[in-house]
Motif scaffolding. Sequence first.
Motif, PDB file in Angstrom:
ATOM      1  N   MET A   1       0.848  -1.186   0.000  1.00 50.21           N
ATOM      2  CA  MET A   1       0.000   0.000   0.000  1.00 50.21           C
ATOM      3  C   MET A   1       0.888   1.241   0.000  1.00 50.21           C
ATOM      4  O   MET A   1       1.761   1.373   0.848  1.00 50.21           O
ATOM      5  N   ALA A   2       0.661   2.139  -0.954  1.00 48.98           N
ATOM      6  CA  ALA A   2       1.425   3.381  -1.026  1.00 48.98           C
ATOM      7  C   ALA A   2       0.571   4.515  -0.467  1.00 48.98           C
ATOM      8  O   ALA A   2      -0.499   4.808  -1.004  1.00 48.98           O
ATOM      9  N   LEU A   3       1.036   5.140   0.618  1.00 49.47           N
ATOM     10  CA  LEU A   3       0.274   6.193   1.286  1.00 49.47           C
ATOM     11  C   LEU A   3       0.964   7.535   1.076  1.00 49.47           C
ATOM     12  O   LEU A   3       2.170   7.667   1.290  1.00 49.47           O
ATOM     13  N   TYR A   4       0.186   8.525   0.663  1.00 48.78           N
ATOM     14  CA  TYR A   4       0.705   9.887   0.471  1.00 48.78           C
ATOM     15  C   TYR A   4      -0.317  10.824   1.087  1.00 48.78           C
ATOM     16  O   TYR A   4      -1.433  10.967   0.576  1.00 48.78           O
ATOM     17  N   ASP A   5       0.035  11.461   2.212  1.00 56.29           N
ATOM     18  CA  ASP A   5      -0.971  12.214   2.961  1.00 56.29           C
ATOM     19  C   ASP A   5      -0.964  13.713   2.677  1.00 56.29           C
ATOM     20  O   ASP A   5      -1.616  14.486   3.378  1.00 56.29           O
ATOM     21  N   ASP A   6      -0.261  14.133   1.624  1.00 57.70           N
ATOM     22  CA  ASP A   6      -0.343  15.527   1.183  1.00 57.70           C
ATOM     23  C   ASP A   6      -1.265  15.576  -0.041  1.00 57.70           C
ATOM     24  O   ASP A   6      -1.853  14.564  -0.427  1.00 57.70           O
ATOM     25  N   ALA A   7      -1.376  16.725  -0.671  1.00 56.45           N
ATOM     26  CA  ALA A   7      -2.290  16.894  -1.793  1.00 56.45           C
ATOM     27  C   ALA A   7      -1.834  16.089  -3.011  1.00 56.45           C
ATOM     28  O   ALA A   7      -0.683  16.215  -3.440  1.00 56.45           O
ATOM     29  N   PRO A   8      -2.717  15.259  -3.588  1.00 54.74           N
ATOM     30  CA  PRO A   8      -2.344  14.486  -4.783  1.00 54.74           C
ATOM     31  C   PRO A   8      -2.328  15.334  -6.048  1.00 54.74           C
ATOM     32  O   PRO A   8      -1.988  14.828  -7.128  1.00 54.74           O
TER      33      PRO A   8
END
Length: 359
Positions: free
Chosen positions: A293-300
């Motif tokens: 799972m790739a998590l990116y918690d800033d704006a996509p």
Amino acid sequence: LYAWSVTERDAFWRAVIEDADIVLATPPGRYLARPDDPEDPGWLEGASLNIVASCFQAAPDKTAVVLPDRGSVHKVSYGELEDLTDRAARAFVASGLGPGDRVAIAMPMNLAAVAAFGGIVKAGGVVVGIADSFAPYEIRVRLDLTETTTVLTSDVVVRAGRTLPMYNKLVTAGAARIIVVPSRDDPPIDLRPDDAWWDDFLTAGDPAPGKQDIPFEAVVRHPDDHTVILFSSGTTGTPKVLPWSHSTPIKAVMDGRLHHDIRSDDVVAWPTSLGWMMGPWLIFNSLINRATMALYDDAPTERGFVDFVGEVGVTVLGFVPAIVSAWRSRGLLHDSDWASVRVLSSSGEASDPDDYAWL
């Protein structure tokens, strides 16, 4: 396959469950007791399970999560994630959580959110998903609808260079107890006396010395018992409560295996949060299918996300159409390296054909 799936539903779902290695504490007498009743079909009649027990069957050293960390990429193994999930489960039980009790999560999709999500469900509890973008009034409505008093959140949310309050929004919303995940080493807020920092909360539930290596045993539940409570958007009035059971993720995993072709060597990214159904979908699909799972918690919709997709080798990429429109209008995919991406998927709203032709 399609014809068989709708005419022989019991056999189809038996095959899905066996193919996905779903862990059942008690096997069902029938996989679908009442196939002609759309309101009460009787899934997994006579069975018992905790769906989180199916999430950690990959090798302990396989990468479960990748996420950005101060300019680099941080990798978390299945073994590490399971240990953190068990710590969260123990902490919630020590704080008084019992089977069926509800804990809200209102924060970006990061490692703490994923571990807390799994820990609450593994302990027999129910996650109430609330989007971190909501205003205090909208948060309060959802807490009141579900009679939820405890909330996990972050101190602030950083999006596209802006720092937005989260803890203060929960205080204003009237949350009785708040567990706070700091966004940095020197969090800019002070907590109320009954609230707790995430690390302190976890430590309070740690077992006695010599027993730290004992896994937390998943609390066995009925297939119809709730795991997650989501909500409709509320744009046409009071939000409608949308519960997931312990059997609902099996449908999500079927979507991942048969419609998205998610494999154990895939890296799956879907910008979302636990306030929307794609958050639980992403967790269960990635872990039960033994993918990463790739998590990116800033704006996509910023270049940082575009680079992150290429850097970690995302193979299955999901989004809402508005994100595609932003990529296109701002030229964010120029000179990007997305050679690893083999599946694109969309949810949430109707798609713009010109944007999709461009993508």
